[in-house]
Design an enzyme around this catalytic site. Structure first.
Site, PDB file in Angstrom:
ATOM      1  N   ARG A  51      -2.287  42.634 148.084  1.00 39.03           N
ATOM      2  CA  ARG A  51      -3.628  42.914 147.570  1.00 39.03           C
ATOM      3  C   ARG A  51      -3.465  43.427 146.140  1.00 39.03           C
ATOM      4  NH1 ARG A  51      -5.863  47.705 150.458  1.00 39.03           N
ATOM      5  NH2 ARG A  51      -6.258  46.278 152.190  1.00 39.03           N
ATOM      6  N   ASP A 110      -1.578  50.633 151.955  1.00 37.24           N
ATOM      7  CA  ASP A 110      -2.292  50.929 150.723  1.00 37.24           C
ATOM      8  C   ASP A 110      -1.359  51.631 149.734  1.00 37.24           C
ATOM      9  OD1 ASP A 110      -4.702  49.848 151.472  1.00 37.24           O
ATOM     10  OD2 ASP A 110      -5.547  51.728 152.197  1.00 37.24           O
TER      11      ASP A 110
END
Length: 305
Positions: A182, A132
């Site tokens: 992402r 992330d």
């Protein structure tokens, strides 16, 4: 009012008294709608139901900043245990993690050691791990670590935030690594020196990044609850004559459930981001405070179909 609400929820997210209260009484007063539980074992039935409904999953053990090497190693072991549990229960799930939870702010050697142990376990289990993205001050270091690890591990992805000026250049630079990316708008409070502050510009840049990454031939995860972004991706699919296997949509657990089902029915891959852990309180508050333009949207997303 949105600015006031944002500051209010951010203030609550950092309130240690309320955090202790939340840990004592658990997620039963609202957070259980967007958090999978306080332990991974509590999240397993949820993942099984999501898989049954045709949804794929990525899980995230909540808790970002650690203060000691032992705590960072414990976080790494929790991630390894989760990977093994996913494999044992034959769940259709990936794993997402934050480098600060593994000691990024303590030692480069420490975070690399922890990441390699996690990726070894994930590779053995056939599970993908996504790093992330955090605030802009850690963006460059995070991408450097991703590029270093990607040389030896194929089962690794990361995140690009469209509100950062640097993101288009980052996508170009990462393309040679055959990355699994992402793409998100971004949720941290950033200076206008490094990030777009206008929502329309953030949205426009996200569309530009989606197009660029798909035209580069890279698998792309579009992480957005925004109908305009979803529709734009569908238009690109037709324009570029893409296979639905070249991209997926990602949404937070508990948000836009009916939209998720509709996309599944239309033949798209949809992955649900499912957080779990005792440190759910700060996550819950930040979901309500991400950006001034999105506070109401985030709240409505829990209920909106």
């Amino acid at each position: 009012m949105e600015a006031i609400s944002k500051n209010f929820f951010l203030f609550l997210s950092n309130n240690k008294v309320l955090d202790r209260f939340a840990k004592r009484f658990g997620t039963s007063f609202g957070a259980d709608k967007i958090v999978g539980g306080e332990t991974f074992s509590q999240a397993i039935p949820i993942i099984k139901q999501l898989n049954h409904d045709g949804l794929q999953v990525t899980v995230d053990h909540l808790g970002e900043f650690v203060e000691s090497k032992d705590e960072a190693r414990n976080r790494a072991q929790e991630c390894i245990d989760t990977i093994r549990s996913i494999a044992d229960h034959q769940l259709n799930s990936e794993v997402s993690l934050k480098l600060t939870s593994l000691g990024l702010d303590i030692s480069h050697d420490l975070v690399m050691e922890n990441m390699k142990m996690i990726l070894d376990a994930a590779e053995a289990a056939g599970i993908t791990v996504t790093i992330d993205m955090e605030d802009s001050s850690r963006c460059g270091t995070t991408l450097d670590i991703f590029k270093s690890l990607k040389k030896d591990y194929s089962n690794l992805g990361t995140v690009i935030q469209s509100y950062l000026y640097r993101s288009e250049e980052d996508i170009d630079e990462l393309s040679s690594y055959n990355p699994y990316l992402r793409l998100v708008k971004g949720a941290y409070k950033e200076s206008g020196k490094v990030a777009f502050v206008d929502k329309e510009m953030v949205d426009s840049n996200l569309k530009r990044l989606i197009r660029k990454n798909l035209e580069n031939g890279q698998y792309t995860a579009i992480a957005s609850h925004d109908d305009a972004i979803i529709d734009y991706t569908k238009e690109l699919e037709a324009e570029l004559k893409m296979s639905k296997e070249q991209f997926e949509f990602q949404m937070l657990y508990g948000m836009r459930n009916e939209t998720q089902k509709k996309l599944i029915q239309e033949g798209y891959t949809v992955r649900v981001y499912l957080p779990y852990g005792e440190d759910w309180y700060g996550y819950f508050m930040r979901r309500l405070a991400e950006r001034p333009a999105n506070i109401a949207f985030a709240i409505k997303g829990i209920f909106k179909k």
